[in-house]
Design a protein around this motif. Structure first.
Motif, mmCIF file in Angstrom:
data_model
loop_
_atom_site.group_PDB
_atom_site.id
_atom_site.type_symbol
_atom_site.label_atom_id
_atom_site.label_comp_id
_atom_site.label_asym_id
_atom_site.label_seq_id
_atom_site.Cartn_x
_atom_site.Cartn_y
_atom_site.Cartn_z
ATOM 1 N N GLU A 8 0.823 -1.195 0.000
ATOM 2 C CA GLU A 8 0.000 0.000 0.000
ATOM 3 C C GLU A 8 0.865 1.256 0.000
ATOM 4 O O GLU A 8 2.043 1.214 0.363
ATOM 5 C CB GLU A 8 -0.934 -0.017 1.216
ATOM 6 C CG GLU A 8 -1.860 -1.227 1.207
ATOM 7 C CD GLU A 8 -2.864 -1.181 2.339
ATOM 8 O OE1 GLU A 8 -3.023 -0.111 2.952
ATOM 9 O OE2 GLU A 8 -3.500 -2.203 2.602
ATOM 10 N N CYS A 12 -0.440 6.101 3.460
ATOM 11 C CA CYS A 12 -1.842 5.754 3.693
ATOM 12 C C CYS A 12 -2.270 5.952 5.133
ATOM 13 O O CYS A 12 -3.463 5.983 5.419
ATOM 14 C CB CYS A 12 -2.114 4.312 3.268
ATOM 15 S SG CYS A 12 -1.426 3.083 4.393
ATOM 16 N N CYS A 13 -1.328 6.080 6.068
ATOM 17 C CA CYS A 13 -1.689 6.213 7.476
ATOM 18 C C CYS A 13 -1.530 7.634 8.000
ATOM 19 O O CYS A 13 -1.672 7.876 9.194
ATOM 20 C CB CYS A 13 -0.834 5.265 8.321
ATOM 21 S SG CYS A 13 -1.156 3.523 8.003
ATOM 22 N N SER A 16 -4.567 8.777 9.832
ATOM 23 C CA SER A 16 -5.162 7.741 10.676
ATOM 24 C C SER A 16 -5.874 8.352 11.875
ATOM 25 O O SER A 16 -5.356 9.246 12.524
ATOM 26 C CB SER A 16 -4.063 6.783 11.152
ATOM 27 O OG SER A 16 -4.599 5.755 11.940
ATOM 28 N N LYS A 18 -8.984 6.310 13.500
ATOM 29 C CA LYS A 18 -9.815 5.356 14.227
ATOM 30 C C LYS A 18 -9.001 4.653 15.309
ATOM 31 O O LYS A 18 -7.885 4.212 15.072
ATOM 32 C CB LYS A 18 -10.386 4.315 13.266
ATOM 33 C CG LYS A 18 -11.387 4.864 12.266
ATOM 34 C CD LYS A 18 -11.908 3.736 11.384
ATOM 35 C CE LYS A 18 -12.885 4.270 10.342
ATOM 36 N NZ LYS A 18 -13.344 3.188 9.426
ATOM 37 N N ASP A 133 -5.386 2.910 13.554
ATOM 38 C CA ASP A 133 -5.773 2.001 12.470
ATOM 39 C C ASP A 133 -4.688 1.941 11.398
ATOM 40 O O ASP A 133 -4.963 1.934 10.201
ATOM 41 C CB ASP A 133 -7.114 2.407 11.864
ATOM 42 C CG ASP A 133 -7.135 3.848 11.363
ATOM 43 O OD1 ASP A 133 -6.175 4.597 11.646
ATOM 44 O OD2 ASP A 133 -8.102 4.232 10.695
ATOM 45 N N CYS A 134 -3.447 1.886 11.842
ATOM 46 C CA CYS A 134 -2.307 1.818 10.931
ATOM 47 C C CYS A 134 -1.334 0.732 11.382
ATOM 48 O O CYS A 134 -1.119 0.542 12.581
ATOM 49 C CB CYS A 134 -1.587 3.168 10.889
ATOM 50 S SG CYS A 134 -0.119 3.219 9.824
ATOM 51 N N GLU A 202 3.415 1.057 5.030
ATOM 52 C CA GLU A 202 2.336 1.320 5.976
ATOM 53 C C GLU A 202 1.026 0.817 5.383
ATOM 54 O O GLU A 202 0.775 0.980 4.183
ATOM 55 C CB GLU A 202 2.266 2.817 6.297
ATOM 56 C CG GLU A 202 3.399 3.264 7.211
ATOM 57 C CD GLU A 202 3.866 4.685 6.939
ATOM 58 O OE1 GLU A 202 3.248 5.357 6.091
ATOM 59 O OE2 GLU A 202 4.856 5.104 7.555
ATOM 60 N N HIS A 203 0.212 0.213 6.219
ATOM 61 C CA HIS A 203 -1.037 -0.401 5.775
ATOM 62 C C HIS A 203 -2.188 0.075 6.659
ATOM 63 O O HIS A 203 -2.068 0.100 7.887
ATOM 64 C CB HIS A 203 -0.944 -1.926 5.854
ATOM 65 C CG HIS A 203 0.191 -2.497 5.045
ATOM 66 N ND1 HIS A 203 0.037 -2.895 3.739
ATOM 67 C CD2 HIS A 203 1.497 -2.722 5.366
ATOM 68 C CE1 HIS A 203 1.197 -3.350 3.281
ATOM 69 N NE2 HIS A 203 2.089 -3.255 4.251
ATOM 70 N N ARG A 204 -3.268 0.439 6.028
ATOM 71 C CA ARG A 204 -4.473 0.804 6.762
ATOM 72 C C ARG A 204 -5.107 -0.447 7.355
ATOM 73 O O ARG A 204 -5.284 -1.449 6.665
ATOM 74 C CB ARG A 204 -5.462 1.498 5.835
ATOM 75 C CG ARG A 204 -6.778 1.885 6.499
ATOM 76 C CD ARG A 204 -6.619 3.082 7.412
ATOM 77 N NE ARG A 204 -6.307 4.282 6.674
ATOM 78 C CZ ARG A 204 -6.038 5.456 7.252
ATOM 79 N NH1 ARG A 204 -6.030 5.562 8.571
ATOM 80 N NH2 ARG A 204 -5.767 6.516 6.523
ATOM 81 N N GLU A 206 -8.336 -2.336 9.114
ATOM 82 C CA GLU A 206 -9.786 -2.280 9.242
ATOM 83 C C GLU A 206 -10.244 -3.249 10.325
ATOM 84 O O GLU A 206 -9.605 -4.276 10.573
ATOM 85 C CB GLU A 206 -10.460 -2.630 7.910
ATOM 86 C CG GLU A 206 -10.198 -1.617 6.810
ATOM 87 C CD GLU A 206 -10.952 -1.925 5.534
ATOM 88 O OE1 GLU A 206 -11.761 -2.892 5.536
ATOM 89 O OE2 GLU A 206 -10.745 -1.218 4.527
#
Length: 280
Positions: A8, A12-13, A16, A18, A133-134, A202-204, A206
């Motif tokens: 990713e 993407c984070c 962040s 959540k 959420d990362c 880095e990845h989100r 869920e």
């Protein structure tokens, strides 16, 4: 069938927000052939730091390298995370991880050069930090991290191996790679040279995601379809880990087997009395 590798975007984070809860479980097994276990796997619930290392080298050198890597990174990265708290900026996590791994590499390399018994020792590495959420995920070598989201299993690390380079160059198909004699030849390892490149993404995260870090003692012995099926089961993380390890041993258990499972769920935010009264 070779899994899809998802890398990713590095940013993407950055936004962040959540808050997530994480459940962890790890297990390691020597397998059926080897008398010693050169894998080390550990996690820290308070800092949400996860480490998996698969050592290599003669005598007990593999054990030494993996233990040094896990101990050093757990102490140094753990200290930084404790001081920073559970909401560090992604750029800060990335930089701290790079520095800790670089220092661990120097320690292992210097130990190998100063003790003939440890000459050439090294280790693979997967290190992850879950913050909000990362997931900031770094790796070296062919130990892997998978993500199960819904019913889709995705490999989110890409092996640093001769076999992967052959696949990328179109010299061998993913299907033929499953039975190749070059499966265990890594092109990058921690502690073998005075410098090493840590690959970080880095990845989100869920809610409901299930992450699996593993040594090649699992991924070489158990097909991804079977790993996915086990991870999708309704058992606890402990039972899933046991089933994964058992599957590798049932297939021959030719190497040490280590797994680290992380389950994400969205945290319920507490609302004030006034917010509840107003229905917000």
């Amino acid at each position: 069938m070779s899994p899809t590798v998802a890398l990713e975007p590095k940013s993407c984070c950055d936004l962040s927000c959540k808050k997530m809860n994480y459940e962890f479980f790890s297990q390691t097994d020597p397998g059926l052939i080897r008398s010693n276990n050169e894998d080390v796997v550990c996690f820290d619930v308070s800092t949400r730091l996860c480490i998996l290392a698969d050592g290599m080298g003669g005598y007990n050198a593999g054990e030494v390298a993996s233990a040094m890597a896990a101990t050093f990174i757990n102490a140094e990265m753990g200290r930084w995370l404790t001081q920073t708290g559970l909401n560090p900026l992604p750029k800060g996590v990335r930089r701290a991880m790079e520095i800790c791994v670089e220092n661990a590499n120097h320690s292992i390399y210097n130990a190998g050069n100063s003790n003939p018994q440890y000459t050439g020792m090294g280790t693979t590495l997967v290190v992850g930090v879950f913050h909000n959420d990362c997931l900031t995920l770094g790796h070296i070598g062919d130990s892997r991290c998978y993500r199960l989201r819904g019913d889709a299993l995705v490999q989110i690390t890409k092996d640093h191996s001769l076999l992967q380079e052959q696949i990328d160059a179109g010299l061998i198909t993913p299907e033929a790679a499953l039975t190749s004699s070059n499966r265990n030849l890594v092109t990058r390892a921690l502690g073998v040279e005075d410098g090493v490149a840590l690959e970080i993404h880095e990845h989100r995260v869920e809610s409901g995601d299930l992450y699996l870090m593993c040594s090649d003692g699992l991924s070489d012995m158990v097909r991804d379809e079977v790993i996915s099926e086990i991870m999708q089961g309704f058992e606890s993380l402990e039972q899933k880990a046991w089933r994964l390890t058992s599957a590798a041993n049932t297939s021959g258990g030719r190497d040490n087997i280590s797994v680290l499972l992380v389950l994400a769920s969205q945290a319920l935010e507490k609302r004030s009395f006034l917010s509840r009264m107003l229905g917000k």
